[in-house]
Design a protein around this motif. Structure first.
Motif, PDB file in Angstrom:
ATOM      1  N   ILE A 173       7.154  -4.809  -2.154  1.00 29.19           N
ATOM      2  CA  ILE A 173       5.798  -5.345  -2.280  1.00 29.19           C
ATOM      3  C   ILE A 173       5.669  -6.735  -1.680  1.00 29.19           C
ATOM      4  CG2 ILE A 173       6.121  -6.407  -4.562  1.00 29.19           C
ATOM      5  CD1 ILE A 173       3.311  -5.343  -5.285  1.00 29.19           C
ATOM      6  N   GLN A 174       6.773  -7.482  -1.645  1.00 29.99           N
ATOM      7  CA  GLN A 174       6.741  -8.852  -1.142  1.00 29.99           C
ATOM      8  C   GLN A 174       7.094  -8.948   0.339  1.00 29.99           C
ATOM      9  OE1 GLN A 174       9.216  -7.511  -2.719  1.00 29.99           O
ATOM     10  NE2 GLN A 174      11.166  -8.267  -1.915  1.00 29.99           N
ATOM     11  N   ARG A 175       7.426  -7.835   0.967  1.00 26.86           N
ATOM     12  CA  ARG A 175       7.873  -7.868   2.355  1.00 26.86           C
ATOM     13  C   ARG A 175       6.707  -7.730   3.336  1.00 26.86           C
ATOM     14  NH1 ARG A 175      12.689  -3.595   2.929  1.00 26.86           N
ATOM     15  NH2 ARG A 175      12.346  -4.180   5.130  1.00 26.86           N
ATOM     16  N   GLY A 176       6.755  -8.518   4.412  1.00 24.80           N
ATOM     17  CA  GLY A 176       5.766  -8.383   5.474  1.00 24.80           C
ATOM     18  C   GLY A 176       6.109  -7.218   6.379  1.00 24.80           C
ATOM     19  N   ALA A 208       0.830  -1.206   0.000  1.00 22.14           N
ATOM     20  CA  ALA A 208       0.000   0.000   0.000  1.00 22.14           C
ATOM     21  C   ALA A 208       0.864   1.255   0.000  1.00 22.14           C
ATOM     22  CB  ALA A 208      -0.936  -0.005   1.207  1.00 22.14           C
ATOM     23  N   VAL A 209       1.923   1.265   0.814  1.00 21.52           N
ATOM     24  CA  VAL A 209       2.846   2.403   0.831  1.00 21.52           C
ATOM     25  C   VAL A 209       3.462   2.589  -0.552  1.00 21.52           C
ATOM     26  CG1 VAL A 209       5.023   3.277   1.764  1.00 21.52           C
ATOM     27  CG2 VAL A 209       3.363   2.183   3.288  1.00 21.52           C
ATOM     28  N   ARG A 210       3.891   1.508  -1.145  1.00 18.31           N
ATOM     29  CA  ARG A 210       4.474   1.547  -2.493  1.00 18.31           C
ATOM     30  C   ARG A 210       3.506   2.154  -3.492  1.00 18.31           C
ATOM     31  NH1 ARG A 210       3.913  -2.164  -6.699  1.00 18.31           N
ATOM     32  NH2 ARG A 210       5.692  -2.358  -8.152  1.00 18.31           N
ATOM     33  N   ALA A 211       2.231   1.738  -3.413  1.00 16.42           N
ATOM     34  CA  ALA A 211       1.226   2.245  -4.341  1.00 16.42           C
ATOM     35  C   ALA A 211       1.001   3.741  -4.157  1.00 16.42           C
ATOM     36  CB  ALA A 211      -0.088   1.486  -4.147  1.00 16.42           C
ATOM     37  N   LEU A 263      10.047  10.250   0.311  1.00 11.59           N
ATOM     38  CA  LEU A 263      10.131   8.933  -0.309  1.00 11.59           C
ATOM     39  C   LEU A 263       9.965   9.078  -1.815  1.00 11.59           C
ATOM     40  CD1 LEU A 263       7.859   6.728   2.010  1.00 11.59           C
ATOM     41  CD2 LEU A 263      10.358   6.761   1.944  1.00 11.59           C
ATOM     42  N   GLY A 264      10.863   8.445  -2.565  1.00 12.70           N
ATOM     43  CA  GLY A 264      10.741   8.414  -4.010  1.00 12.70           C
ATOM     44  C   GLY A 264      10.388   7.024  -4.493  1.00 12.70           C
ATOM     45  N   ALA A 265      10.159   6.897  -5.787  1.00 17.75           N
ATOM     46  CA  ALA A 265       9.747   5.611  -6.359  1.00 17.75           C
ATOM     47  C   ALA A 265      10.767   4.517  -6.091  1.00 17.75           C
ATOM     48  CB  ALA A 265       9.521   5.767  -7.864  1.00 17.75           C
TER      49      ALA A 265
END
Length: 321
Positions: free
Chosen positions: A61-64, A19-22, A52-54
């Motif tokens: 995305i795969q990290r818990g 979600a943060v990534r998105a 935070l940048g891209a």
């Protein structure tokens, strides 16, 4: 809107990083900067923030867990604490805040908007799946899979030793995890906070199972059921004398790599939160219902109760013969 902030708050849930990534990458696509707030509202009160940048969210995305960290803040519950947080947001030039968390986090966001006019949008991140306004919450799917994997392993031991296992899963106020695990794990009985069922009823169920030739049984209990797994196990041993074991899964259900369903849900809702802020929405939660993105007033997410899937509960009872 030039700058958006994002934080994760309350209990961690698999998929929060997605979600943060998105949020970060959707905002970048509109030429907006994103400020990451570390340690939730506690960090916001202390000004623990960074851009935070891209690329900062690559391979997350795969990290818990949550790369932004999380904490529960008593200071934020006071008007003074929220005023300090609002001052930091203005100092950083933040025009809107995305809060990823559960109902406690949404209370904090709601008051920030009411008292200081900070635009806020919530993203439902909690394994309990107990928020009104979305069919599922981020982390729920992974928590169910984690608990189910444990139940499958325990069933092997239960069958080998001809024992009864009472398994407690998370769900202090809601039995969604317990119900899904009970159906998918083939449990003989499930005890939920929403159902006023006396613990003594399990004695008859276990005795019926034995009379039908079952040498072992799995009983699922949500932690919010009065007495919990220990109370259910005590009732079984007292009423039947059968060898009974208790397994409390606890916080293991919060961790681990998020399954695909949580990654997809988190990605859609993170993107929707940014779009919502750009469209001028505030004091709402971005959710998904019947496959569509919807926005629900934050206050309704905790004021309106999200009921269990009653058809699934009936299914659980019918299949436990």
């Amino acid at each position: 809107m030039k700058r958006i902030a994002v934080l994760t708050s309350g209990g961690d849930a698999p998929g929060m990083n997605a979600a943060v990534r998105a949020v970060v990458r959707t905002a970048a696509g509109y030429g907006q900067e994103v400020v990451g707030v570390r340690r939730g509202f506690q960090g916001l009160h202390q000004g623990d923030m960074r851009l935070l940048g891209a690329r900062d969210v690559a391979n997350t995305i795969q990290r818990g867990g949550t790369i932004l960290l999380t904490a529960r803040s008593h200071t934020w519950r006071s008007p003074e604490g929220r005023a300090q947080g609002a001052a930091f947001l203005r100092e950083w030039g933040v025009d809107g805040l995305v809060v990823i968390g559960g109902d406690g986090s949404f209370h904090g966001a709601h008051y920030l908007y009411q008292e200081h006019g900070i635009n806020v949008i919530g993203v439902p991140g909690t394994i309990d799946n107990d928020l009104y306004g979305t069919d599922h919450t981020i982390g729920y799917f992974t928590a169910v899979e984690t608990a189910l994997d444990a139940v499958d392993k325990l069933r092997d031991t239960a069958a080998s030793h001809e024992r009864i296992f009472v398994v407690e899963v998370m769900g202090r106020h809601a039995g969604h995890i317990a119900l899904d695990v009970a159906v998918a794990g083939g449990a003989e009985e499930v005890f939920l906070p929403e159902e006023e069922k006396h613990v003594s009823s399990v004695v008859e169920i276990v005795q019926q199972s034995v009379s039908k030739g079952k040498a072992s049984s799995i009983i699922i209990v949500a932690e919010g059921y009065p007495g919990g797994a220990l109370g259910v196990a005590a009732a079984i041993e007292e009423g039947t004398g059968f060898d009974t074991r208790v397994s409390i899964l606890g916080h293991i259900q919060r961790g681990g790599t998020p399954v695909s369903s949580d990654r997809i849900l988190a990605s859609r809702l993170g993107e929707a939160a940014v779009h919502g802020l750009i469209e001028g929405r505030t004091d709402v939660m971005a959710g998904r219902m019947n496959g569509e993105i919807v926005f629900t007033p934050l206050s309704e997410t905790w004021e309106k109760r999200k009921d269990l899937n009653r058809d699934l509960y009936r299914c659980a009872k019918n299949l436990s013969v």
